[in-house]
Design a protein around this motif. Sequence first.
Motif, PDB file in Angstrom:
ATOM      1  N   LEU A  18       0.819  -1.214   0.000  1.00 40.17           N
ATOM      2  CA  LEU A  18       0.000   0.000   0.000  1.00 40.17           C
ATOM      3  C   LEU A  18       0.855   1.267   0.000  1.00 40.17           C
ATOM      4  CD1 LEU A  18      -2.902   1.133   0.120  1.00 40.17           C
ATOM      5  CD2 LEU A  18      -2.719   1.099   2.607  1.00 40.17           C
ATOM      6  N   LYS A  19       1.951   1.263   0.738  1.00 35.96           N
ATOM      7  CA  LYS A  19       2.798   2.451   0.845  1.00 35.96           C
ATOM      8  C   LYS A  19       3.446   2.840  -0.487  1.00 35.96           C
ATOM      9  CE  LYS A  19       4.010   1.811   5.744  1.00 35.96           C
ATOM     10  NZ  LYS A  19       5.110   1.586   6.704  1.00 35.96           N
ATOM     11  N   LYS A  20       3.492   1.921  -1.426  1.00 37.33           N
ATOM     12  CA  LYS A  20       4.180   2.179  -2.694  1.00 37.33           C
ATOM     13  C   LYS A  20       3.256   2.671  -3.804  1.00 37.33           C
ATOM     14  CE  LYS A  20       7.936  -1.184  -2.003  1.00 37.33           C
ATOM     15  NZ  LYS A  20       8.651  -2.345  -2.582  1.00 37.33           N
ATOM     16  N   VAL A  21       1.963   2.767  -3.527  1.00 36.75           N
ATOM     17  CA  VAL A  21       1.017   3.163  -4.576  1.00 36.75           C
ATOM     18  C   VAL A  21       0.433   4.542  -4.261  1.00 36.75           C
ATOM     19  CG1 VAL A  21       0.425   0.789  -5.129  1.00 36.75           C
ATOM     20  CG2 VAL A  21      -0.961   2.030  -3.456  1.00 36.75           C
ATOM     21  N   ASP A  22      -0.070   5.170  -5.283  1.00 36.22           N
ATOM     22  CA  ASP A  22      -0.700   6.494  -5.149  1.00 36.22           C
ATOM     23  C   ASP A  22      -2.174   6.299  -4.807  1.00 36.22           C
ATOM     24  OD1 ASP A  22      -1.703   9.026  -5.353  1.00 36.22           O
ATOM     25  OD2 ASP A  22      -0.891   9.446  -7.341  1.00 36.22           O
ATOM     26  N   ILE A  46     -10.132   4.769   1.849  1.00 37.04           N
ATOM     27  CA  ILE A  46      -9.002   3.980   1.357  1.00 37.04           C
ATOM     28  C   ILE A  46      -8.770   2.829   2.331  1.00 37.04           C
ATOM     29  CG2 ILE A  46      -6.570   4.014   0.652  1.00 37.04           C
ATOM     30  CD1 ILE A  46      -8.280   5.867  -1.008  1.00 37.04           C
ATOM     31  N   PRO A  47      -8.562   1.611   1.840  1.00 37.68           N
ATOM     32  CA  PRO A  47      -8.340   0.479   2.745  1.00 37.68           C
ATOM     33  C   PRO A  47      -7.045   0.645   3.545  1.00 37.68           C
ATOM     34  CG  PRO A  47      -7.860  -0.148   0.474  1.00 37.68           C
ATOM     35  CD  PRO A  47      -8.511   1.201   0.412  1.00 37.68           C
ATOM     36  N   LEU A  48      -6.999  -0.008   4.711  1.00 36.78           N
ATOM     37  CA  LEU A  48      -5.850   0.119   5.608  1.00 36.78           C
ATOM     38  C   LEU A  48      -4.969  -1.125   5.602  1.00 36.78           C
ATOM     39  CD1 LEU A  48      -7.664   1.804   8.647  1.00 36.78           C
ATOM     40  CD2 LEU A  48      -6.347   2.910   6.822  1.00 36.78           C
ATOM     41  N   SER A  82     -10.041  -1.597  -5.469  1.00 36.24           N
ATOM     42  CA  SER A  82     -10.743  -2.487  -4.540  1.00 36.24           C
ATOM     43  C   SER A  82     -10.740  -3.918  -5.090  1.00 36.24           C
ATOM     44  CB  SER A  82     -12.183  -2.010  -4.372  1.00 36.24           C
ATOM     45  OG  SER A  82     -13.008  -3.019  -3.848  1.00 36.24           O
ATOM     46  N   ASN A  83     -10.823  -4.895  -4.186  1.00 38.36           N
ATOM     47  CA  ASN A  83     -10.941  -6.293  -4.616  1.00 38.36           C
ATOM     48  C   ASN A  83     -12.248  -6.535  -5.375  1.00 38.36           C
ATOM     49  OD1 ASN A  83      -8.503  -7.037  -3.426  1.00 38.36           O
ATOM     50  ND2 ASN A  83      -9.466  -7.522  -1.470  1.00 38.36           N
ATOM     51  N   ASP A  84     -13.233  -5.674  -5.151  1.00 41.06           N
ATOM     52  CA  ASP A  84     -14.530  -5.830  -5.813  1.00 41.06           C
ATOM     53  C   ASP A  84     -14.588  -5.142  -7.172  1.00 41.06           C
ATOM     54  OD1 ASP A  84     -15.841  -7.400  -3.854  1.00 41.06           O
ATOM     55  OD2 ASP A  84     -16.069  -5.613  -2.597  1.00 41.06           O
ATOM     56  N   VAL A  85     -13.456  -4.627  -7.618  1.00 37.73           N
ATOM     57  CA  VAL A  85     -13.336  -4.063  -8.967  1.00 37.73           C
ATOM     58  C   VAL A  85     -12.435  -4.992  -9.768  1.00 37.73           C
ATOM     59  CG1 VAL A  85     -12.480  -2.132 -10.346  1.00 37.73           C
ATOM     60  CG2 VAL A  85     -13.711  -1.685  -8.218  1.00 37.73           C
ATOM     61  N   ILE A  86     -12.962  -5.527 -10.858  1.00 36.82           N
ATOM     62  CA  ILE A  86     -12.208  -6.470 -11.687  1.00 36.82           C
ATOM     63  C   ILE A  86     -11.442  -5.701 -12.764  1.00 36.82           C
ATOM     64  CG2 ILE A  86     -12.327  -8.475 -13.203  1.00 36.82           C
ATOM     65  CD1 ILE A  86     -14.989  -9.195 -11.934  1.00 36.82           C
ATOM     66  N   ALA A  87     -10.160  -6.050 -12.945  1.00 39.56           N
ATOM     67  CA  ALA A  87      -9.344  -5.472 -14.013  1.00 39.56           C
ATOM     68  C   ALA A  87      -9.218  -6.490 -15.151  1.00 39.56           C
ATOM     69  CB  ALA A  87      -7.961  -5.102 -13.491  1.00 39.56           C
TER      70      ALA A  87
END
Length: 364
Positions: A18-22, A46-48, A82-87
Amino acid sequence: MKVKLGDYVLMVQEREVLKKVDTSKYVSTENILADRNGVKFPANTIPLSKTITTYKKDDILISNIRPYFKKIWKAEFDGPKSNDVIAFRTKDSRLLQDYLYVVLQSDNFFNYVTNTAKGTKMPRGDKKAIINYEFELPNIQLQRKISHTILVLEKKIRLNNQINDNLDALLTNIFKKYMINDGFEKSNLTQIANYKNGLAMQKYRPNSNEESLPVLKIKELNQGNTDDSSDRCSANLDNSVIVNTGDIIFSWSGTLLVKNWTGDKAGLNQHLFKVTSNKYPAWFIYEWTKYHLLRFQAIAAGKATTMGHIKRSDLKSSLVYIPSQLFLAKMDSQLAPIYSQRLNLIKENQQLSKLKQTLLKKYF
């Protein structure tokens, strides 16, 4: 040639610390917008967790919660999600990413995901069923032609929206600069405009032999159109509860917002005000209503109910300043053209969106 989605496409499951993403680019089921309207940044929450799923530029992101909302976005940069968003990402050179994007935008795809979803209260798309979705895969040249046609329309719609956002901000800034003036006559919202509440439209269903209209409810107001509305009402209602493109609508319950209606003619449901005035310009009543929106939202949030709302008494207690006729005429000459330009862009985007949907139905 008919092919299965899973044979040509990956559902990407990449993760990063998480710390490495915007996190300002975080995409969730909440900030990805309904009816194919992209994403609104930043997300509210934002998730923790220590790690988070991510997406890459050009990945196609789709909310897997309540797929009938048709939430889809083609990523313009890298970011977390989010995990609920599919890429979705093509894994075969015979399928262009742009063509995959327009395939996944189609009603045919979203109807399939909705019909195969699991759960009732908050249905989720079934990933095993999704990869079995079948679609037509033409040659690369035709893929480019079809996707280019759709993407050009989308680009124009986005540009119009950006211009409209700037015009809206300009309108508000000028309004606040000149209209918030203690030297003017004091009044309230109910004195400058009529706030007509909609009807419980389930009581006004059309007869089998009469013309009908779609029903404008809070959900449709949020998404900007009634394309997915299954509710119909009689078209033979008083004009005060009939809305047309550009009308000022104020949702006073649930999700409180003030906006110009961007969809087609519709019947106004309860919990929505149609805001009109026979005495003052449209920009004047629009801006004064919007000026009090944050206060209204705070009032609604403080209600001890599941769906916060305001009362008509809150309108009456909302301070409004009324300038002289001469000053109002001067400001009208400056602000009316800006307001009118906004409405023209809204109407243009409405036509562009209809053309886009027509083409999606034609191709898919």
